[in-house]
Design a protein around this motif. Structure first.
Motif, short mmCIF file in Angstrom:
data_model
loop_
_atom_site.label_atom_id
_atom_site.label_comp_id
_atom_site.label_asym_id
_atom_site.label_seq_id
_atom_site.Cartn_x
_atom_site.Cartn_y
_atom_site.Cartn_z
N ALA A 121 0.68 -1.30 -0.14
CA ALA A 121 -0.03 -0.13 -0.02
C ALA A 121 0.68 1.33 -0.06
O ALA A 121 0.59 2.26 -0.64
CB ALA A 121 -0.93 -0.16 1.16
N LYS A 167 -3.92 8.91 -3.56
CA LYS A 167 -4.76 7.80 -2.72
C LYS A 167 -5.61 6.97 -3.76
O LYS A 167 -5.91 5.76 -4.00
CB LYS A 167 -5.39 8.16 -1.77
N GLN A 168 -6.47 7.86 -4.45
CA GLN A 168 -7.57 7.50 -5.33
C GLN A 168 -6.60 6.69 -6.49
O GLN A 168 -7.43 5.62 -6.97
CB GLN A 168 -8.34 8.71 -5.62
N LEU A 228 -5.87 3.23 -5.13
CA LEU A 228 -6.95 2.26 -4.87
C LEU A 228 -7.72 1.96 -6.25
O LEU A 228 -8.08 0.78 -6.54
CB LEU A 228 -8.09 3.33 -4.19
N LYS A 240 -8.38 -2.02 -7.30
CA LYS A 240 -9.58 -2.48 -7.64
C LYS A 240 -9.45 -3.12 -8.92
O LYS A 240 -10.41 -4.25 -9.21
CB LYS A 240 -10.74 -1.31 -7.62
N GLU A 280 -7.28 -7.44 -1.04
CA GLU A 280 -8.15 -6.76 -0.39
C GLU A 280 -7.41 -6.09 1.14
O GLU A 280 -7.69 -4.94 1.50
CB GLU A 280 -9.16 -7.96 0.29
N GLU A 331 -5.79 -2.86 -0.20
CA GLU A 331 -6.76 -1.74 -0.51
C GLU A 331 -7.19 -1.33 0.86
O GLU A 331 -7.12 0.01 1.08
CB GLU A 331 -8.15 -2.66 -1.19
N HIS A 332 -7.23 -2.18 1.98
CA HIS A 332 -7.88 -1.45 3.15
C HIS A 332 -6.49 -0.68 3.90
O HIS A 332 -6.78 0.49 4.60
CB HIS A 332 -7.96 -2.68 4.24
N GLU A 333 -5.28 -1.21 3.41
CA GLU A 333 -4.28 -0.15 4.10
C GLU A 333 -4.14 1.20 3.54
O GLU A 333 -3.79 1.95 4.09
CB GLU A 333 -2.68 -0.91 3.89
N ILE A 334 -4.28 1.07 2.09
CA ILE A 334 -4.39 2.37 1.30
C ILE A 334 -5.54 3.34 1.75
O ILE A 334 -5.37 4.39 2.08
CB ILE A 334 -4.61 1.96 -0.18
N GLU A 335 -6.67 2.75 2.21
CA GLU A 335 -7.64 3.53 2.67
C GLU A 335 -7.31 4.20 4.13
O GLU A 335 -7.90 5.31 4.35
CB GLU A 335 -9.14 2.59 2.89
N SER A 336 -6.54 3.57 4.78
CA SER A 336 -5.92 4.16 6.27
C SER A 336 -4.96 5.29 5.81
O SER A 336 -4.75 5.70 6.90
CB SER A 336 -5.55 2.75 7.02
#
Length: 69
Positions: free
Chosen positions: A7, A36-37, A40, A44, A60, A63-68
């Motif tokens: 991430a 970040k976008q 992500l 995806k 997955e 993805e969660h790490e990037i979101e954080s």
């Protein structure tokens, strides 16, 4: 590479790319949001492929790490 490391790698890649294209220090927040976008979106696209469960779970988690970030 752990999901967190991946991430960070993806975020840093897109951040540096956007920054080199025309980001300025005063636009750091915008550059970070775009990076970040972009990261992500890349994840995806990978998740949309037919992956085995172990690989899918890894991405997955990325993805969660990037979101954080």
């Amino acid at each position: 590479m752990t999901p967190k490391e991946k991430a960070d790698e993806l975020f840093t890649h897109y951040h540096n790319l956007i920054q080199s294209i025309g980001g300025e220090l005063g636009q750091e927040i915008l550059v970070s949001i775009l990076a970040k976008q972009s990261a992500l979106y890349a994840v995806k696209q990978i998740l949309d492929n037919d992956l085995n469960s172990e690989v899918y779970y890894y991405w997955e988690e990325v993805e969660h790490e990037i979101e954080s970030i």
